[in-house]
Design a protein around this motif. Structure first.
Motif, PDB file in Angstrom:
ATOM      1  N   ILE A 152       0.859  -1.188   0.000  1.00  0.00           N
ATOM      2  CA  ILE A 152       0.000   0.000   0.000  1.00  0.00           C
ATOM      3  C   ILE A 152       0.896   1.240   0.000  1.00  0.00           C
ATOM      4  O   ILE A 152       1.829   1.342   0.799  1.00  0.00           O
ATOM      5  N   VAL A 153       0.615   2.160  -0.906  1.00  0.00           N
ATOM      6  CA  VAL A 153       1.370   3.423  -0.921  1.00  0.00           C
ATOM      7  C   VAL A 153       0.391   4.584  -0.718  1.00  0.00           C
ATOM      8  O   VAL A 153      -0.806   4.462  -0.978  1.00  0.00           O
ATOM      9  N   TYR A 154       0.915   5.674  -0.228  1.00  0.00           N
ATOM     10  CA  TYR A 154       0.092   6.856  -0.002  1.00  0.00           C
ATOM     11  C   TYR A 154       0.220   7.851  -1.147  1.00  0.00           C
ATOM     12  O   TYR A 154      -0.557   8.772  -1.265  1.00  0.00           O
ATOM     13  N   SER A 155       1.262   7.645  -1.941  1.00  0.00           N
ATOM     14  CA  SER A 155       1.489   8.523  -3.079  1.00  0.00           C
ATOM     15  C   SER A 155       2.158   7.692  -4.160  1.00  0.00           C
ATOM     16  O   SER A 155       2.929   6.774  -3.866  1.00  0.00           O
ATOM     17  N   VAL A 156       1.856   8.024  -5.414  1.00  0.00           N
ATOM     18  CA  VAL A 156       2.462   7.294  -6.524  1.00  0.00           C
ATOM     19  C   VAL A 156       3.984   7.472  -6.516  1.00  0.00           C
ATOM     20  O   VAL A 156       4.733   6.602  -6.958  1.00  0.00           O
ATOM     21  N   VAL A 205       7.454   5.014  -7.237  1.00  0.00           N
ATOM     22  CA  VAL A 205       8.659   5.305  -8.012  1.00  0.00           C
ATOM     23  C   VAL A 205       9.903   5.018  -7.160  1.00  0.00           C
ATOM     24  O   VAL A 205      10.876   4.429  -7.627  1.00  0.00           O
ATOM     25  N   GLU A 206       9.844   5.417  -5.894  1.00  0.00           N
ATOM     26  CA  GLU A 206      10.969   5.159  -4.976  1.00  0.00           C
ATOM     27  C   GLU A 206      11.214   3.655  -4.839  1.00  0.00           C
ATOM     28  O   GLU A 206      12.358   3.197  -4.847  1.00  0.00           O
ATOM     29  N   ILE A 207      10.120   2.899  -4.695  1.00  0.00           N
ATOM     30  CA  ILE A 207      10.256   1.444  -4.570  1.00  0.00           C
ATOM     31  C   ILE A 207      10.943   0.883  -5.823  1.00  0.00           C
ATOM     32  O   ILE A 207      11.828   0.041  -5.740  1.00  0.00           O
ATOM     33  N   ALA A 208      10.554   1.396  -6.993  1.00  0.00           N
ATOM     34  CA  ALA A 208      11.170   0.939  -8.241  1.00  0.00           C
ATOM     35  C   ALA A 208      12.672   1.248  -8.235  1.00  0.00           C
ATOM     36  O   ALA A 208      13.496   0.428  -8.630  1.00  0.00           O
ATOM     37  N   LYS A 209      13.005   2.445  -7.742  1.00  0.00           N
ATOM     38  CA  LYS A 209      14.434   2.830  -7.700  1.00  0.00           C
ATOM     39  C   LYS A 209      15.207   1.903  -6.756  1.00  0.00           C
ATOM     40  O   LYS A 209      16.349   1.543  -7.017  1.00  0.00           O
ATOM     41  N   ALA A 236       2.720  12.969 -13.232  1.00  0.00           N
ATOM     42  CA  ALA A 236       3.990  13.529 -12.743  1.00  0.00           C
ATOM     43  C   ALA A 236       4.994  12.423 -12.457  1.00  0.00           C
ATOM     44  O   ALA A 236       6.189  12.555 -12.751  1.00  0.00           O
ATOM     45  N   ALA A 237       4.505  11.318 -11.907  1.00  0.00           N
ATOM     46  CA  ALA A 237       5.406  10.194 -11.592  1.00  0.00           C
ATOM     47  C   ALA A 237       5.983   9.596 -12.872  1.00  0.00           C
ATOM     48  O   ALA A 237       7.169   9.248 -12.931  1.00  0.00           O
ATOM     49  N   ILE A 238       5.133   9.487 -13.892  1.00  0.00           N
ATOM     50  CA  ILE A 238       5.611   8.918 -15.164  1.00  0.00           C
ATOM     51  C   ILE A 238       6.659   9.843 -15.790  1.00  0.00           C
ATOM     52  O   ILE A 238       7.705   9.391 -16.279  1.00  0.00           O
ATOM     53  N   VAL A 239       6.399  11.142 -15.744  1.00  0.00           N
ATOM     54  CA  VAL A 239       7.369  12.107 -16.283  1.00  0.00           C
ATOM     55  C   VAL A 239       8.689  12.002 -15.518  1.00  0.00           C
ATOM     56  O   VAL A 239       9.776  11.988 -16.114  1.00  0.00           O
ATOM     57  N   GLY A 277      13.625   2.135 -15.457  1.00  0.00           N
ATOM     58  CA  GLY A 277      13.122   1.196 -16.453  1.00  0.00           C
ATOM     59  C   GLY A 277      12.196   0.121 -15.905  1.00  0.00           C
ATOM     60  O   GLY A 277      11.688  -0.714 -16.648  1.00  0.00           O
ATOM     61  N   ASN A 278      11.980   0.122 -14.601  1.00  0.00           N
ATOM     62  CA  ASN A 278      11.171  -0.965 -14.010  1.00  0.00           C
ATOM     63  C   ASN A 278       9.911  -0.449 -13.318  1.00  0.00           C
ATOM     64  O   ASN A 278       9.379  -1.085 -12.418  1.00  0.00           O
ATOM     65  N   PHE A 279       9.453   0.722 -13.719  1.00  0.00           N
ATOM     66  CA  PHE A 279       8.240   1.302 -13.136  1.00  0.00           C
ATOM     67  C   PHE A 279       7.136   1.292 -14.198  1.00  0.00           C
ATOM     68  O   PHE A 279       7.326   1.827 -15.291  1.00  0.00           O
ATOM     69  N   PHE A 280       6.009   0.667 -13.858  1.00  0.00           N
ATOM     70  CA  PHE A 280       4.921   0.520 -14.841  1.00  0.00           C
ATOM     71  C   PHE A 280       3.583   0.886 -14.217  1.00  0.00           C
ATOM     72  O   PHE A 280       3.331   0.545 -13.068  1.00  0.00           O
ATOM     73  N   VAL A 281       2.776   1.573 -14.999  1.00  0.00           N
ATOM     74  CA  VAL A 281       1.472   2.001 -14.497  1.00  0.00           C
ATOM     75  C   VAL A 281       0.365   1.246 -15.234  1.00  0.00           C
ATOM     76  O   VAL A 281       0.357   1.200 -16.464  1.00  0.00           O
TER      77      VAL A 281
END
Lengths: 340, 359
Positions: free
Chosen positions: B114-118, B122-126, B149-152, B160-164
């Motif tokens: 569960i995340v509170y913000s998208v 992104v941080e988890i992907a990093k 904003a997260a995708i940008v 390269g490992n973040f997908f929406v």
């Protein structure tokens, strides 16, 4: 320094030399008292004529350290409070640790120290214990079980039993609600905002003893831990088959908890407390009990929050700040943050 | 608490309610489009202070509720991708798919967080560069700009490992679909946070073709009652228009930066709404320029469409045609701890709200 120094190893739980050293240099050092020092297989306790209250609880909190306490303090307070709200004078507790291989010895010592400190404050003796170490990954750092024994004097034997509660009886709480749950959540989750919410984790036995010794008006007590005030009141209303009405206006909620609940869409009545007692008393004694509670450091923000009513048996109704009314249910599942 | 307590002031609430009584002479049915409004109406017991000729209906504005079963099934299918981490807003995890839910998949050992913000996703992907990290994008114009904003950001930082998986939706087409279906509504209480992004012009069509009033409302009791008063005034004088009640937040032009982000990253697509079916141009699809972040593009999975569960009337509830009390499953087979339809799952869902605040 060896990089594994200061870590719990499987050998600390195998019954051999290392385990002996751990018990001697950590547990006995901090929990010291004449009974545990004997190191018998069982603690031998003096008998007395009163009834005995006996309770047990396991603590698996993540994170182990949070604003206002840690798992150790919580493990002592939790058991002390379970005894105290049953009308008992807590006397002895046992402590069992399940440790994950590789756990930090320093953190363990800090946890044990705060357990010893809390036990001294609550005037309970840690009289027996156990330690097991499990392979890395087989438990989450540290689990603690505590069990406790207390004496229940004749006049206090009904306090935990919710008998003789009548419409008109009032519900009192010793301060703000939701602090523990929100403090743990703010320590656990990666919010992008800072909070100053501190857990209310505390041993309530002295406060409760003051009430029971100075007023004959108490009909029931319970500590609203997981599930919060709403869950305790719902269980009570079903048990006594009466309605309960509480007033949103009178509910003590700290600014920080209120703000977090607004942001996340939580209901403070559903959030866990670890230093709160709900007291049901006769209306005649309620002001006197409120005064006794406010005189104690753990009861400064005490408030009368509701009454037992004849209407809607088995249901808890909240009078809202805007003059509306709504039913407050027990908590279902974990509270989930709302999307928007 | 500032901006909260003054809008919950009992005297003010009763004064506005009194004014509504004075002005209102006809039966009127208003739809609160947003789940947040439904929550607030029940939480503060507002129906009790309104005169009986004013009827409030809950609309299709709970993003969790309108996300299709197919969307949940697709998210669950992604759990089986090796090393996948699924990130989601909290209340989505209990939504039942056709055979499972994310909560059950999590219990089965899948890595669902569960995340509170998208941006957390992104941080988890990093932090886990070797694992595919999926973010389940739900919500209207409110949450979609953050996803954009997260995708940008992910593109800029070459993550390269973040997908929406986007189930983002836009609000106006759903309102138009309701109007075209001839649901008996005399005006809309529209979500203030949507218009904080989009501005107020998105509802012009509702007024011109639908001849219905729209008041863009805040979420506190006084906000909602004032919006009701504004709609009652419009209705009594036969003068439907778009008005902004939530002036402390909503600007008629909206938030230009957020709008630009939305159109930079997303384009409109026909989308499926639970209970409403497919509505043209009502969903947000990730544009080709950002297709490397589009889960559906990178990890195509074949998930069959399933019929809604038998007996569940979430669809009619979302259309404002029925209330939870009309449902045979409500409160018996379908409860917050064991929900059948999505309206029971989200805290903002009409059924969950009815169940929680029934009085």
């Amino acid at each position: 320094m060896n990089k594994h120094e200061g870590k719990i190893l499987l050998s600390h739980g195998n019954g051999g030399r290392m385990m002996h050293d751990l018990i001697e240099n950590l547990f006995l050092k901090h929990f010291e008292n004449t009974i545990i020092n004997e190191q018998y297989d069982s603690a031998i306790l003096p008998a007395h004529a009163d009834e005995i209250a006996f309770t047990t609880d396991s603590f698996v909190i993540d994170p182990l350290f949070f604003p206002g306490g840690n798992i150790g303090k919580l493990a002592v307070c939790g058991t002390v409070n379970d005894l105290a709200v049953s009308g008992a004078v807590p006397q002895y507790i046992s402590v069992s640790f399940i440790l994950e291989e590789g756990f930090s010895m320093l953190e363990l010592e800090e946890i044990v120290k705060s357990m010893a400190k809390e036990a001294r404050y609550a005037q309970v003796a840690v009289v027996t214990g156990d330690t097991k170490v499990v392979n890395k990954g087989k438990c989450d750092k540290l689990f603690i079980n505590t069990s406790g024994i207390g004496r229940v004097g004749k006049k206090d034997q009904l306090v935990g039993k919710a008998q003789k509660i009548n419409p008109g009886d009032v519900i009192i709480i010793n301060g703000t609600i939701g602090d523990h749950g929100m403090a743990v959540m703010s320590a656990r989750e990666s919010f992008n905002f800072k909070t100053q919410v501190v857990s209310d984790c505390a041993s309530l036995n002295h406060l409760i003893r003051n009430i029971l010794d100075q007023s004959p008006g108490v009909k029931f007590m319970r500590d609203p831990t997981r599930g919060g005030v709403a869950t305790v009141l719902n269980e009570l209303s079903v048990k006594i088959n009466r309605g309960i009405e509480i007033s949103e206006q009178e509910l003590p909620v700290s600014k920080g908890v209120r703000a977090m609940c607004e942001i996340l869409g939580f209901e403070p009545l559903h959030i866990a407390n670890e230093g709160k007692a709900l007291v049901v008393s006769t209306v005649d004694e309620s002001e006197s009990i409120l005064r006794i509670m406010k005189d104690h450091p753990l009861g400064r923000n005490s408030a009368i929050i509701g009454t037992v009513v004849n209407d809607h048996p088995g249901k808890v109704v909240l009078k809202t700040v805007t003059g509306g009314r709504r039913i407050i249910d027990s908590l279902t599942g974990d509270p989930l943050p709302r999307i928007c | 608490m500032q901006y909260i307590d003054e809008y919950r002031n009992k005297k003010l609430v009763l004064a506005v309610a009194g004014e509504i009584r004075k002005v209102s002479t006809k039966e009127i049915t208003l739809m609160e489009v947003c789940g947040g409004h439904t929550m607030a109406i029940h939480r503060f017991g507002l129906q009790a202070v309104l005169p009986p000729n004013i009827h409030l209906l809950s609309g299709p504005g709970c993003p969790v509720c309108v996300s299709s079963q197919h969307f949940i099934d697709t998210a669950i299918a992604y759990c089986d991708i090796p090393d996948a981490i699924i990130t989601t807003y909290g209340d989505l995890i209990r939504v039942p798919g056709s055979i499972s839910s994310l909560e059950k998949e999590k219990a089965g050992g899948h890595d669902i967080r569960i995340v509170y913000s998208v941006l957390e996703a992104v941080e988890i992907a990093k932090n886990h560069p070797t694992k595919p990290v999926f973010f389940l994008g739900i919500g209207f114009e409110t949450t979609a700009p953050a996803t954009a904003a997260a995708i940008v950001q992910a593109k800029k930082e070459r993550i390269g490992n973040f997908f929406v998986l986007s189930a983002h939706k836009v609000m106006p087409p759903a309102l138009m679909a309701l109007i075209e279906d001839g649901v008996g509504i005399d005006g809309f209480i529209a979500p203030g946070h949507v218009s904080a992004i989009t501005g107020s012009a998105i509802y012009d069509d509702v007024v011109t073709s639908g001849r219905l009033g729209v008041v863009i409302s805040g979420f506190e009791p006084v906000d909602i009652l004032q919006s009701v008063l504004m709609l009652v005034n419009q209705y009594e004088y036969g003068n439907p228009k778009v008005e902004i009640q939530y002036r402390r937040i909503v600007h008629p032009q909206g938030n230009k930066i957020a709008q630009d982000l939305l159109s930079q990253v997303f384009e409109l697509k026909d989308d499926r709404w639970r209970g409403l079916g497919v509505i043209p141009d009502s969903g947000l699809k990730i544009r080709k320029d950002f297709c490397e972040f589009d889960a559906e593009n990178r990890f195509p999975v074949s998930v069959p469409e399933q019929a809604d569960p038998a007996g569940c009337i979430c669809g009619s509830i979302l259309r404002g045609l029925k209330t939870p009390n009309d449902c045979g499953l409500f409160g018996t087979t379908c409860t917050p701890s064991d929900p059948v339809g999505a309206c029971m799952v989200s805290a903002e869902g009409t059924c969950a709200t009815f169940y929680k605040y029934r009085s």
